[in-house]
Design a protein around this motif. Structure first.
Motif, PDB file in Angstrom:
ATOM      1  N   LEU A   1      56.044  -9.762  25.040  1.00 29.52           N
ATOM      2  CA  LEU A   1      56.893 -10.080  26.182  1.00 29.52           C
ATOM      3  C   LEU A   1      56.665  -9.012  27.242  1.00 29.52           C
ATOM      4  O   LEU A   1      56.651  -7.814  26.918  1.00 29.52           O
ATOM      5  CB  LEU A   1      58.378 -10.091  25.790  1.00 29.52           C
ATOM      6  CG  LEU A   1      58.753 -10.754  24.456  1.00 29.52           C
ATOM      7  CD1 LEU A   1      60.276 -10.802  24.305  1.00 29.52           C
ATOM      8  CD2 LEU A   1      58.177 -12.146  24.355  1.00 29.52           C
ATOM      9  N   VAL A   2      56.490  -9.434  28.486  1.00 32.10           N
ATOM     10  CA  VAL A   2      56.262  -8.482  29.579  1.00 32.10           C
ATOM     11  C   VAL A   2      57.373  -8.677  30.609  1.00 32.10           C
ATOM     12  O   VAL A   2      57.504  -9.765  31.191  1.00 32.10           O
ATOM     13  CB  VAL A   2      54.893  -8.721  30.254  1.00 32.10           C
ATOM     14  CG1 VAL A   2      54.613  -7.626  31.288  1.00 32.10           C
ATOM     15  CG2 VAL A   2      53.778  -8.758  29.216  1.00 32.10           C
ATOM     16  N   GLY A   3      58.167  -7.630  30.821  1.00 36.08           N
ATOM     17  CA  GLY A   3      59.282  -7.719  31.766  1.00 36.08           C
ATOM     18  C   GLY A   3      59.128  -6.684  32.866  1.00 36.08           C
ATOM     19  O   GLY A   3      58.842  -5.522  32.600  1.00 36.08           O
ATOM     20  N   GLY A   4      59.327  -7.112  34.098  1.00 41.31           N
ATOM     21  CA  GLY A   4      59.304  -6.182  35.231  1.00 41.31           C
ATOM     22  C   GLY A   4      60.686  -6.121  35.843  1.00 41.31           C
ATOM     23  O   GLY A   4      61.181  -7.131  36.343  1.00 41.31           O
ATOM     24  N   GLY A   5      61.354  -4.963  35.757  1.00 40.93           N
ATOM     25  CA  GLY A   5      62.681  -4.789  36.348  1.00 40.93           C
ATOM     26  C   GLY A   5      63.664  -5.820  35.831  1.00 40.93           C
ATOM     27  O   GLY A   5      63.738  -6.089  34.625  1.00 40.93           O
TER      28      GLY A   5
ATOM     29  N   PHE B   1      45.793  -6.812  19.750  1.00 35.92           N
ATOM     30  CA  PHE B   1      46.289  -8.103  19.245  1.00 35.92           C
ATOM     31  C   PHE B   1      45.695  -9.234  20.093  1.00 35.92           C
ATOM     32  O   PHE B   1      46.400  -9.899  20.861  1.00 35.92           O
ATOM     33  CB  PHE B   1      47.816  -8.149  19.321  1.00 35.92           C
ATOM     34  CG  PHE B   1      48.497  -7.022  18.618  1.00 35.92           C
ATOM     35  CD1 PHE B   1      48.535  -6.972  17.229  1.00 35.92           C
ATOM     36  CD2 PHE B   1      49.097  -5.996  19.343  1.00 35.92           C
ATOM     37  CE1 PHE B   1      49.158  -5.922  16.577  1.00 35.92           C
ATOM     38  CE2 PHE B   1      49.713  -4.943  18.699  1.00 35.92           C
ATOM     39  CZ  PHE B   1      49.752  -4.901  17.315  1.00 35.92           C
ATOM     40  N   PRO B   2      44.373  -9.497  19.953  1.00 33.92           N
ATOM     41  CA  PRO B   2      43.746 -10.492  20.837  1.00 33.92           C
ATOM     42  C   PRO B   2      44.260 -11.911  20.619  1.00 33.92           C
ATOM     43  O   PRO B   2      44.114 -12.758  21.491  1.00 33.92           O
ATOM     44  CB  PRO B   2      42.258 -10.376  20.491  1.00 33.92           C
ATOM     45  CG  PRO B   2      42.196  -9.701  19.158  1.00 33.92           C
ATOM     46  CD  PRO B   2      43.420  -8.872  19.020  1.00 33.92           C
ATOM     47  N   GLY B   3      44.891 -12.178  19.472  1.00 37.34           N
ATOM     48  CA  GLY B   3      45.393 -13.532  19.208  1.00 37.34           C
ATOM     49  C   GLY B   3      46.846 -13.711  19.604  1.00 37.34           C
ATOM     50  O   GLY B   3      47.465 -14.716  19.229  1.00 37.34           O
ATOM     51  N   ALA B   4      47.396 -12.767  20.367  1.00 41.26           N
ATOM     52  CA  ALA B   4      48.820 -12.841  20.716  1.00 41.26           C
ATOM     53  C   ALA B   4      49.086 -13.909  21.769  1.00 41.26           C
ATOM     54  O   ALA B   4      48.180 -14.358  22.464  1.00 41.26           O
ATOM     55  CB  ALA B   4      49.285 -11.483  21.241  1.00 41.26           C
ATOM     56  N   SER B   5      50.362 -14.319  21.874  1.00 40.29           N
ATOM     57  CA  SER B   5      50.822 -15.129  23.012  1.00 40.29           C
ATOM     58  C   SER B   5      51.654 -14.224  23.897  1.00 40.29           C
ATOM     59  O   SER B   5      52.373 -13.354  23.398  1.00 40.29           O
ATOM     60  CB  SER B   5      51.748 -16.254  22.550  1.00 40.29           C
ATOM     61  OG  SER B   5      51.072 -17.146  21.764  1.00 40.29           O
ATOM     62  N   VAL B   6      51.572 -14.450  25.202  1.00 42.22           N
ATOM     63  CA  VAL B   6      52.272 -13.588  26.164  1.00 42.22           C
ATOM     64  C   VAL B   6      53.317 -14.410  26.923  1.00 42.22           C
ATOM     65  O   VAL B   6      53.074 -15.578  27.268  1.00 42.22           O
ATOM     66  CB  VAL B   6      51.263 -12.938  27.139  1.00 42.22           C
ATOM     67  CG1 VAL B   6      51.979 -12.129  28.214  1.00 42.22           C
ATOM     68  CG2 VAL B   6      50.278 -12.053  26.373  1.00 42.22           C
ATOM     69  N   TYR B   7      54.474 -13.784  27.149  1.00 43.26           N
ATOM     70  CA  TYR B   7      55.586 -14.381  27.895  1.00 43.26           C
ATOM     71  C   TYR B   7      55.985 -13.354  28.949  1.00 43.26           C
ATOM     72  O   TYR B   7      56.248 -12.199  28.597  1.00 43.26           O
ATOM     73  CB  TYR B   7      56.785 -14.640  26.978  1.00 43.26           C
ATOM     74  CG  TYR B   7      56.475 -15.492  25.765  1.00 43.26           C
ATOM     75  CD1 TYR B   7      55.826 -14.961  24.657  1.00 43.26           C
ATOM     76  CD2 TYR B   7      56.837 -16.827  25.729  1.00 43.26           C
ATOM     77  CE1 TYR B   7      55.533 -15.741  23.559  1.00 43.26           C
ATOM     78  CE2 TYR B   7      56.562 -17.619  24.625  1.00 43.26           C
ATOM     79  CZ  TYR B   7      55.905 -17.071  23.545  1.00 43.26           C
ATOM     80  OH  TYR B   7      55.614 -17.847  22.454  1.00 43.26           O
TER      81      TYR B   7
END
Ligand code: FES
Length: 270
Positions: free
Chosen positions: A119-123, A193-199
């Motif tokens: 999970l990538v969160g900005g502010g 983790f090249p097989g990850a999913s990103v949100y």
């Protein structure tokens, strides 16, 4: 979806300019999905304020009080004071009347439980990721990469850690965590983790950078977009974004409020 004419339970500043508001919302949690949002309006005798969209941070129950009343169900918002409307919100107290329409929109698809989740969160973009994390941690290994300009933009990280999420903090000025952009941390994590999913959810430049990184590595990505919304119901077309394959000859638009706010990266025109 329901229109709640309800009241504020609490409203506290948790970091300079950032607030946590709990709103009485019986039955809300049973229908809310990670990534959905509400349209919020202060009930006031002054000229009516437009409803404004806010991501759902979480739902829960207050502990029963000593008078033996049943536990009160609440909806929790985290918000940043950015203008007149949020300034008025910041001045609300327990018992003030508010109106909440929701839950609205399409949320995140939890995907394959076997995949690593990043999970990538900005502010303040972190908001819709908390309910998602509490859902994903039941079946998957989850990492949160949280970025902000300064330490004051880094919110609720310990609450994610309590869910069992591994957290990584970066700030532009190095005042908390690693100095630099959260997207640099993402590149390193995707090597591991090249097989990850990103949100992802956050400011548009961050979302665009995340999209480029994921597209280059063919990593599945879902993004939650922030947009100005007047109705939240697909009626005003004020929140449209360009869909994949958009051109002047064949325009393709998607409503952020109705078809989003969460989109798979391949649905959008980058
Ligand atoms: Fe009106 Fe989306 S906010 S159509």
């Amino acid at each position: 979806m329901k229109n709640y004419k309800t009241m504020v339970l609490s409203n506290q500043e948790i970091s300079p300019g950032y607030y946590r508001m709990r709103i009485l919302a019986p039955g809300f949690g049973a229908s809310a999905r990670p990534g959905q949002f509400v349209m919020f309006r202060v009930q006031t005798s002054l000229p009516p304020l437009l409803r404004r969209p806010f991501g759902i941070f979480r739902t829960g129950f207050l502990p029963p009080d000593c008078e033996g009343q049943p536990p009160k169900e609440y909806l929790e918002l985290l918000y940043k004071v950015v203008g007149r409307g949020t300034n008025i919100m910041a001045g609300l107290h327990h018992g003030d009347r508010v109106e909440v329409l929701g839950p609205l929109g399409r949320g995140f698809d939890p995907g394959n439980p076997a995949e690593e989740k990043i999970l990538v969160g900005g502010g303040i973009g972190l908001v819709p990721l908390y309910m998602l994390a509490s859902h994903l941690t039941k079946t998957s290994s989850v990492r949160l990469l949280m970025g902000g300009r300064t330490r004051e933009d880094i919110l609720a990280v310990t609450e994610f850690e309590r869910l069992g999420v591994e957290t990584y903090v970066s700030t532009d000025d190095g005042s908390l965590g690693e100095e630099g952009l959260v997207t640099e941390v993402l590149k390193r994590k995707l090597e591991k983790f090249p097989g990850a999913s990103v949100y992802a959810c956050g400011p548009m430049p961050m979302i665009e950078a995340v999209q480029r990184i994921c597209a280059e590595r063919k990593v599945p990505l879902q993004v939650s977009l922030e947009a100005l919304m007047a109705c939240g119901l697909g009626a005003c077309l004020g929140c449209v974004v360009k869909g994949a394959g958009h051109s002047e000859e064949i325009p393709r638009y998607l409503c952020t409020c109705k078809e989003g706010p969460v989109f798979r990266a391949e649905q959008l025109d980058w």
